[in-house]
Scaffold this motif. Sequence first.
Motif: not given
Lengths: 763, 212
Positions: A59-76
């Motif tokens: 079952h193919p699909g589209y994989l995507c990783v993006h940056v998000e600001k996170d309170e404790s991690l800084g960026t996640t």
Amino acid sequence: MSLGRLLRRASSKASDLLTFNPGAGGSSLRSGLDGEIIFSKNNVCVHPAEPLPGLAEHHPGYLCVHVEKDESLGTTLILTWVPNSRIQRQDEEALRYITPESSPVRRNARRRGRRYKNVLLKMCLWVVYAVLISRSAPHSSGKQFSVKHELKYSQGTQFINILSRPHSRPPAAQEEDEDEERNITSSTSTESHSLVVEAGADPSSHQQQLPSGGEEGDEGSCELSDEVSRDSTMGSDSDTFSSPFCLSPVSEALCESSGSVFLDNESSHAPSESSSQSQGMRWEEQQKLLALEQLCGVFRVDLGHMRSLRLFFSDEACTSGQLVIASRESQYKILHFHHAGLDKLAEVFQQWKCCRETQLKDQVSDEKSCMQFSIQRPTLPSAETHPEERLYRRLDVTTWLRHLNQNGQVEEEYKLRKAIFFGGIDPSIRGEVWPFLLHYYSYDSSSQEREDWRLQKRSQYHDIQQRRLSMSPEEHSEFWRKVQFTVDKDVVRTDRSNHFFRGENNPNVEIMRRILLNYAVFNPDMGYCQGMSDLVAPLLTEIQDESDTFWCFVGLMENTIFISSPRDEDMERQLMYLRELLRLMLPRFHQHLTRLGEDGLQLLFCHRWILLCFKREFPDTEALRMWEACWAHYQTDYFHLFLCVAIIVLYGEDVTEQQLATDQMLLHFSNLSMHMNGELVLRKARSLLYQFRLLPRIPCSLHDLCKLCGPGMWDSRYIPAVECSGEHPDSQSCPYGGTSTPQPSSPSPGSKTRDIFTFRKQT
Amino acid sequence: CSMGSDDSYNFVFKVVLIGESGVGKSNLLSRFTKNEFAHDSRTTIGVEFSTRTVQIDNLTIKAQIWDTAGLERYRAITSAYYRGAVGALLVYDISKHLTYESAERWLKELYDHADPHIVVMLVGNKSDLDTLRTVPTDEARDFAEKKGLMFMETSALGSTNVEAAFSEVLTAIHKKVASREVTRGSISAVTLSSPLGPSSEAQEERKGCCRS
């Protein structure tokens, strides 16, 4: 140059831009921008843990990783996988997933036309994405760039390419896929297109980031071409294969910011035809698709909240293989990279500061077949609160509508249930959402189907009522004695302070009465039990419609485990689980109960908690939040028991401190009713559930606590090690009469991934 | 009897309320322990109890009155409910004959679970509804006599005889305790106030005993 190579260059450049080590590269741009996509790859496969008959394994699909600001991690990093089927439906929901909230293209998200019936556009989109990504990097701010490419592409040859390409999968599945591919080939191979991408105005600073044709050899070109052709395998109907889902927003964003032209942008406002498309689809196919989406729906996780990421390479070049994501609660998801790209993802992980590469124990040093990353958090999440606490706000109208697609179907049941578990439902839409939680509406149903269903159930309800009204005198006399006599007395003293039932001769009291009487006719075994009126009253208050409330009540009685049940064994099981939970999570309290003897272990003080699901212990607003959290069946079917433990943890200290006797204990807790903080109890219960799920092994007595709720979007069910606690009547014959190692519920996908089950050993 | 301090007592008497749903058990309890009455009091779910300390014969007695749903369905609750009870009020509604008819059944359950020497009073509640009466007083009194029960008609609403009913029961219990009529086993129940319940050593009198 080939478009495939172009895309590859573009995306690799894009991810190269973003490393997460502060200082590396010497400027602030390394920290990543909120909403930036740093990795994307098409045709990443998910293989359902339990294959569906008649559906392909892949079952193919589209994989995507993006940056998000996170309170404790800084960026996640947020990793999202969206099945191609969703993308092909031009699903707005899918668009939202792939295009992060903060991304500029989101501002113009609107339903799009499907004028471009060619896969090439989707390829172009990747280019544009790459452009956007590089544009949005801080070092490029204030500068403009321009790219102009002519892309020519003939699909036919590429299909031959993929068909001849060996795949590392069983022959049967391969044949199936090939058949599909041939279909597509026949429907689209004759088309060829010429596209022009033009963006920005200043070529000086960024041209080099976007490859211009012919610079390098053809290595890698087939990879993305393959992707494109694979992409179309799901579109067995050429009509469904329409314009890419987020082409237009991208083009619009480009138009707005730079005035450039992306093809003829007038076309991007063509009206949607997707409703007719779905009508055209055969019903069984739809059903299959829905079943598939339950198994292989959108997968989206915050990688910062995971336990580890493992990459298993299946080829010598170390580009293809599997990504195994393990949650801290030891569920896992396997994403298959059949067409390379895994190496690029590894680079992304290596650059992200929260991700630390760790050595695998069994790994042969000279063979780099596997990489493991564990997630390092700047501060470890406190065990006092669930780490995902506060990530969810209350489900209000806007967020609720976002869970529905244009047909009114709930796109992702798991996601919805999780949101409700953490955030609850706004009172204004309870009446609309509760019927789903109570299994009156199926999550798959469309708005139209629900209307039809309601009419059907309404007439069924009237039939039941007719049966009650046409009883023979003998039947009626028995019914009156067994049911009506008590119901009549109870309805007039149920929730009368609630404005909905207030006042003399309030018609709603009569409606509640009819519902309860009709229920006793509908389910004569259950009849009427005291407490039912307490349960039905809030349903009627929120749902208002008599027939709908009746059926929701039926669902409540059937699908929840904790409510007024006429059978001893149900209550006994509840109390047994609760005792075992206390033994596990609050041993001091359990010891105290044991010292009190049989009466102490009867847990008299929490019978009402269980029977009415805390309705008498908390004000309605808080109690109903607890109901919803229980109904969400998130990670356990017995959340109400975690609520019980939470109350005891938070408010039961005096009991052990002062060694209260059974009666004093009962008094202690009944005096607390309506004086406890429901939000606090809910939070504590969520953290207790989290702690429970982290336990390396659980006693056999609690084995069923998290069984029915299902794995959600994960591949694996909850599979803790179970050991016999030896303290139950039939421990002689206990299947866990010895510490067992966890067994996967499904065949593991390959020898390389088998050791994923040892994740929990890792700290 | 009179209200006394809650902290110091000689005896704890556990008294259970039984009878059909809706006969007014909870209101009898709240009238006796808090002098309160609720017109639309909710059905009792699970088990509740309230206490009131009373003086009888210069002794301080803590009356612990237990209340449960008329339609309690769980055996687990039943046994814990009756365990250690030294008194019971079997309540019916004088305006609903059906609730009186089931008295025999309740009596059987009581004797199945409780101490055979338990003091029982048949209580015809809602005597304020005299115009709607379906259970004649004489009929009920005869029945009580035949079964060896005490008898009284009360009105939790009108506060009629509530105090008297409880007080008679408590006095009778005290008499039994004083005359050692109650078996050795039951005495431990009478003084069930020891912190670890019936399993610990029973004390017949705990004069001036205080619990933190």
